[in-house]
Design a protein around this motif. Structure first.
Motif, PDB file in Angstrom:
ATOM      1  N   LYS A  33     -18.559 -99.162  99.273  1.00 25.37           N
ATOM      2  CA  LYS A  33     -17.746 -99.477  98.101  1.00 25.37           C
ATOM      3  C   LYS A  33     -17.640-100.978  97.922  1.00 25.37           C
ATOM      4  N   SER A  34     -17.561-101.378  96.663  1.00 20.59           N
ATOM      5  CA  SER A  34     -17.308-102.774  96.355  1.00 20.59           C
ATOM      6  C   SER A  34     -15.807-102.986  96.290  1.00 20.59           C
ATOM      7  N   VAL A  39     -17.682-100.120  92.226  1.00 21.04           N
ATOM      8  CA  VAL A  39     -19.042 -99.609  92.403  1.00 21.04           C
ATOM      9  C   VAL A  39     -19.057 -98.860  93.728  1.00 21.04           C
ATOM     10  N   ALA A  41     -21.657 -96.617  96.246  1.00 20.88           N
ATOM     11  CA  ALA A  41     -23.029 -96.215  96.563  1.00 20.88           C
ATOM     12  C   ALA A  41     -23.004 -95.237  97.727  1.00 20.88           C
ATOM     13  N   ILE A  52     -25.182 -93.671  92.817  1.00 24.03           N
ATOM     14  CA  ILE A  52     -24.492 -94.930  92.623  1.00 24.03           C
ATOM     15  C   ILE A  52     -23.622 -94.756  91.390  1.00 24.03           C
ATOM     16  N   GLN A  53     -22.346 -95.065  91.549  1.00 26.54           N
ATOM     17  CA  GLN A  53     -21.380 -94.850  90.469  1.00 26.54           C
ATOM     18  C   GLN A  53     -20.760 -96.178  90.065  1.00 26.54           C
ATOM     19  N   PHE A  54     -20.599 -96.340  88.752  1.00 28.07           N
ATOM     20  CA  PHE A  54     -19.984 -97.550  88.213  1.00 28.07           C
ATOM     21  C   PHE A  54     -18.705 -97.172  87.475  1.00 28.07           C
ATOM     22  N   LEU A  67     -21.405-107.104  87.854  1.00 24.78           N
ATOM     23  CA  LEU A  67     -21.910-105.757  88.155  1.00 24.78           C
ATOM     24  C   LEU A  67     -22.989-105.827  89.228  1.00 24.78           C
ATOM     25  N   GLN A  68     -23.877-106.784  89.118  1.00 28.23           N
ATOM     26  CA  GLN A  68     -24.930-106.937  90.119  1.00 28.23           C
ATOM     27  C   GLN A  68     -24.340-107.277  91.489  1.00 28.23           C
ATOM     28  N   THR A  71     -22.607-104.203  92.934  1.00 25.78           N
ATOM     29  CA  THR A  71     -23.597-103.209  93.339  1.00 25.78           C
ATOM     30  C   THR A  71     -24.198-103.601  94.689  1.00 25.78           C
ATOM     31  N   THR A  72     -24.544-104.859  94.825  1.00 28.99           N
ATOM     32  CA  THR A  72     -25.076-105.358  96.094  1.00 28.99           C
ATOM     33  C   THR A  72     -24.057-105.163  97.208  1.00 28.99           C
ATOM     34  N   VAL A  75     -23.867-101.374  98.148  1.00 31.11           N
ATOM     35  CA  VAL A  75     -25.079-100.945  98.853  1.00 31.11           C
ATOM     36  C   VAL A  75     -25.071-101.502 100.276  1.00 31.11           C
TER      37      VAL A  75
END
Length: 99
Positions: A33-34, A39, A41, A52-54, A67-68, A71-72, A75
């Motif tokens: 999780k972010s 985000v 994953a 992967i959920q946004f 967002l990038q 996501t990173t 992950v």
């Protein structure tokens, strides 16, 4: 001192146990999780991406960089969990080798 046949049996037993642990890890899901769970994953233990959920809150066409980054972060969080679980599960076998 162990004889060679006994050592081979021990090694075969440990190999089967390791294969079972690897199979268990491969089917286990890890969720990364972010920040604020914006985000999420999900990976299997063999490092295959499942989903992967946004969150709608993070989808802003004017700010793709956030967002990038999130996501990173998600992950990498999941992959780190897999590495820790693998080390914990498989590392236990290192001290059991008969040689």
């Amino acid at each position: 001192m162990m004889n060679m046949q006994s050592m081979m049996k021990q090694a075969q037993k440990l190999q089967k146990q390791m294969e079972q642990k690897q199979a268990e890890l491969a089917t286990t899901e890890f969720v990364g999780k972010s920040a604020q769970d914006l985000v999420v994953a999900t990976f299997t233990g063999d490092k295959k991406l499942v989903t992967i959920q946004f969150s709608e809150a993070v989808v802003d066409p004017e700010d793709m960089e956030t967002l990038q980054d999130m996501t990173t972060q998600a992950v990498n969080d999941a992959l780190t969990q897999i590495d820790v679980a693998t080390q914990k599960s498989m590392g236990a076998f290192a001290g059991k080798l008969p040689f």
